[in-house]
Design an enzyme around this catalytic site. Structure first.
Site, short mmCIF file in Angstrom:
data_model
loop_
_atom_site.label_atom_id
_atom_site.label_comp_id
_atom_site.label_asym_id
_atom_site.label_seq_id
_atom_site.Cartn_x
_atom_site.Cartn_y
_atom_site.Cartn_z
CG HIS A 51 -0.27 0.31 2.50
ND1 HIS A 51 0.43 -0.66 3.19
CD2 HIS A 51 -0.14 1.44 3.22
CE1 HIS A 51 0.94 -0.12 4.28
NE2 HIS A 51 0.61 1.15 4.32
C1 UD1 Z 1 -2.10 5.57 6.01
C2 UD1 Z 1 -0.77 5.97 6.65
C3 UD1 Z 1 0.25 4.85 6.50
C4 UD1 Z 1 -0.31 3.53 7.00
C5 UD1 Z 1 -1.62 3.24 6.28
C6 UD1 Z 1 -2.23 1.94 6.71
C7 UD1 Z 1 -0.27 8.39 6.54
C8 UD1 Z 1 0.61 9.40 5.93
N1 UD1 Z 1 -0.21 7.15 6.02
O1 UD1 Z 1 -1.86 5.46 4.60
O2 UD1 Z 1 1.40 5.16 7.25
O3 UD1 Z 1 0.61 2.51 6.76
O4 UD1 Z 1 -2.51 4.33 6.55
O5 UD1 Z 1 -3.42 1.70 6.07
O6 UD1 Z 1 -1.00 8.70 7.44
N2 UD1 Z 1 -9.24 4.82 2.00
C9 UD1 Z 1 -10.46 4.22 1.98
N3 UD1 Z 1 -11.03 3.92 3.18
C10 UD1 Z 1 -10.44 4.18 4.36
C11 UD1 Z 1 -9.20 4.82 4.35
C12 UD1 Z 1 -8.60 5.12 3.16
O7 UD1 Z 1 -11.03 3.95 0.95
O8 UD1 Z 1 -11.02 3.87 5.42
C13 UD1 Z 1 -8.58 5.13 0.70
C14 UD1 Z 1 -8.93 6.50 0.20
O9 UD1 Z 1 -9.02 6.44 -1.20
C15 UD1 Z 1 -7.73 7.33 0.57
C16 UD1 Z 1 -6.60 6.32 0.45
O10 UD1 Z 1 -7.18 5.08 0.86
O11 UD1 Z 1 -7.56 8.44 -0.23
C17 UD1 Z 1 -5.41 6.62 1.28
O12 UD1 Z 1 -5.77 6.80 2.65
P1 UD1 Z 1 -4.85 7.72 3.62
O13 UD1 Z 1 -5.40 7.71 5.00
O14 UD1 Z 1 -4.62 9.04 2.98
O15 UD1 Z 1 -3.46 6.99 3.58
P2 UD1 Z 1 -3.07 5.44 3.57
O16 UD1 Z 1 -2.51 5.11 2.26
O17 UD1 Z 1 -4.18 4.61 4.10
#
Ligand code: UD1
Length: 370
Positions: free
Chosen positions: A204
């Site tokens: 991821h």
């Molecule tokens: C975040 C953390 C990362 C961790 C990861 C675990 C930061 C900078 N990064 O990254 O360190 O390893 O979480 O999962 O904080 N999304 C969903 N549903 C959710 C959450 C996210 O669909 O419940 C999708 C959305 O499209 C979103 C993308 O995932 O834009 C990224 O989510 P985000 O919280 O920005 O960062 P992660 O890649 O999850």
């Protein structure tokens, strides 16, 4: 003493669960705040159930966005919470955007910050988590480290030793507590797999999944491995979105499924022959249970998992990945690995003791069973 405990994203929940439980046990007034950085059933709600965590007292419901938007929205909403509840401490864990956002707000309002999992460094400044780690450690009043390398990194950065306490790994508290429940699930059977005869893949990190060339190269290596070992791939929503955007096909031998809950996933990886991942937490969890792990990154902020544990850093070059995987598959048994010191199921007790001692609350500090 009044504490705000902060969670935001998936890897925070298993770190905070034992801290919340230990604070309850010692009668400390606490409020659990969820920023809502992660919000899906599979990325958030199922973890609260699996871990037996109380529902958050406050959910800021921030959701997704660019780093600036997400961080800024958390800060604005969290400021109001701190002003209303006037805590003595906030406790943040790990390295996600919620961690730095809340630490920054509290510091500017004169509220003390304890950072659990302090001192880890990948020295890769392109990683958003590295920026979050360094900045959070710089402003936190109490730096609770999981291993000796954390202490050394902080001292090297000029942080006074009086702010540092080595407590061990809180995530392993949760792992050890939940392991028996996970064992009973035998999730691999429901996926028609046999124990110790499949591999688990998670990917991821933006550096791996946001670039179709890098992702394509990794898939090439995984496709080869899947000729001798079935691979299962519970994919983060971010990864699933990118696959659709790029129109990239997952190789036939790599079974893509939706993200799993904590217990189901532990049941899956803890019975695997091999784990291939870019996750931070899984490097530690596999070390704790002696499962071979190949980390598909060029570096790690958790070097102890390589020095003492079962982790090997292989980057994203297909030849390196394949060579390392073949070596593991040829071994009859996992080579001797050690579980790092203080990864013993009692880290949360030491976290709470350190917090109380730092606050001068000796009566409750002594109530520790450990
Ligand atoms: C975040 C953390 C990362 C961790 C990861 C675990 C930061 C900078 N990064 O990254 O360190 O390893 O979480 O999962 O904080 N999304 C969903 N549903 C959710 C959450 C996210 O669909 O419940 C999708 C959305 O499209 C979103 C993308 O995932 O834009 C990224 O989510 P985000 O919280 O920005 O960062 P992660 O890649 O999850």
């Amino acid at each position: 003493m009044k504490v705000l405990n902060i969670v935001g994203a998936r890897p925070n929940f298993m770190k905070m669960a034992p801290i919340v439980a230990e604070m309850k046990r010692r009668g400390i007034e606490q409020i659990l705040v969820h920023t809502g950085q992660h919000y899906d059933e599979a990325m958030s709600a199922s973890f609260f159930r699996d871990l037996g965590m109380p529902q958050p007292d406050i959910n800021l419901e921030i959701g997704s966005g660019s780093h600036a938007q997400q961080t800024a929205r958390i800060m604005m909403a969290f400021e109001a919470v701190v002003l209303e509840h006037k805590p003595d401490w906030i406790v943040v864990v790990g390295d996600v955007n919620s961690t730095i956002a809340c630490a920054l707000v509290a510091t500017k309002l004169g509220v003390k910050v304890a950072h659990v999992e302090a001192g880890l460094r990948s020295r890769d400044w392109t990683m958003p988590e590295e920026v979050n780690r360094v900045l959070t450690d710089r402003i936190a009043d109490l730096l609770l480290t999981p291993s000796a390398d954390g202490d050394a990194n902080l001292l090297q950065e000029g942080i006074d030793s009086s702010r540092i306490v080595r407590v061990g790994n809180v995530m392993i508290d949760t792992l050890l507590r939940q392991h028996n429940r996970a064992k009973e699930l035998r999730v691999y059977e429901t996926l028609n797999l046999t124990a110790n005869n499949y591999g688990v893949v998670t990917l991821h990190r933006p550096s791996n999944v946001d670039d179709p060339i890098v992702l394509g190269r990794i898939f090439g290596a995984l496709s080869e491995i899947s000729n001798s070992l079935p691979l299962i791939f519970p994919a983060h929503p971010r990864t699933q979105t990118r696959l659709q955007e790029f129109g990239l096909t997952v190789p036939a031998g790599l079974r893509l499924i939706d993200p799993m809950g904590y217990l189901e996933f532990m049941s899956l990886w803890s019975n695997a022959r091999l784990v291939l991942t870019d996750s931070g937490g899984l490097q530690e969890e596999t070390t704790a249970l002696g499962i071979p792990c190949l980390t598909l990154r060029e570096n790690t902020e958790r070097p102890i998992t390589v020095e003492e544990g079962t982790n090997t850093i292989v980057g994203t070059d297909p030849v390196r990945i394949l060579t390392a995987a073949r070596e593991i598959l040829q071994q009859e048994q996992t080579s001797a690995a050690r579980v790092p010191e203080l990864w013993d199921g009692h880290a949360a007790e030491r976290v709470v003791t350190a917090l109380l001692e730092k606050s001068g609350v000796t009566g409750l500090a002594q109530a520790s069973a450990f």
